[in-house]
Write a protein that holds these residues in place. Sequence first.
Motif: not given
Length: 333
Positions: A155, A158-161, A239, A243, A246
């Motif tokens: 996650r 994917k979200n560059s967090d 994207e 996906n 993920e």
Amino acid sequence: MAIETRKVQQTGGSTYVISLPKQWANKAGIRTGTCVYLHPQSDGTLVIDPTNESPKLKEKKIDVTGIMGDSLTRDIIAAYLTGYDIINLSSKRILAEQKKTIRQVCYKLMGPEIIEETAKNVIIQDLLNPQEISIKKGVRRMFLISSSMHKDAVRALKNSDVDLALDVIQRDDEVDRLFLLISKQFRSVLRGGRLPGASETSIDEYHDYRMAASPLERIADHAQRIAKIATEMNYSIPEDTLNIIEDASETSRKIVEDAVNALFNADVKLANDVIDRVEKRRPQISHLNELLLKLESPLSVIALRTVADSIDRTGDYGSNIAEIAINSAMGLS
């Protein structure tokens, strides 16, 4: 002492009685009226304890003169795994760098705390009550942490967090602590120690749980590996590619979850299903690797191939746990 046999007799219509070997009774200080404690074991045996007292604290003295860094770390961990309750580190002068290493090791272990510190000695004592956590609960906890790490690492990617990725990296320490604790508990059981759940858990089950802890520890390492890449990503990723990463991640994570459930529930059918699913997901990983080769940035290709490899290995470790589950279930039947 040689093995002796005794005939079981019945008294009072409801109580079974056997006599105790006199030589053993004298050595244990048993007299008329002495209380003994009976500990039923899962394999049908009965342990007779004449005292039921807590064992004396075992102490290990280590001269750390000239021992630094990783060598010092390995010595302390070895003493911990061997089951010493007190580790007494001494030298004519313990250097500041050594004390720093000692504190770092204590942080990596579950239970040990520094209870005394002078210029010449550092005394570590294991303060963990062995009744607080069983080996089965430890393995379950390892799974829950490593599974959440893997999910959050992907996650974060994917979200560059970055903040979430850093949190995943820190959680790996907790998995390592649990793994070392489980290793210590298993070694204690091999030496005849009594631990929480010992009356319900056979030595074979202890072995299987210890075996399952190893792939869980490696799964956490791979989640940490993905998280580190998430902290370093400074280029865009399509994207659709994210996906697919993920989806592949969720497939591997579910494989591990079902493998652990098969182990705890002695479910051979589920374990075999897990192993079959590992083989069936190979095309998914191959397709992901093919897509990654089409990315424009060579750096992103290298980084995401590492991510794909960690996802693939996570599924393989789930297969390993499923095999352990099958072996364990056969032993219970």
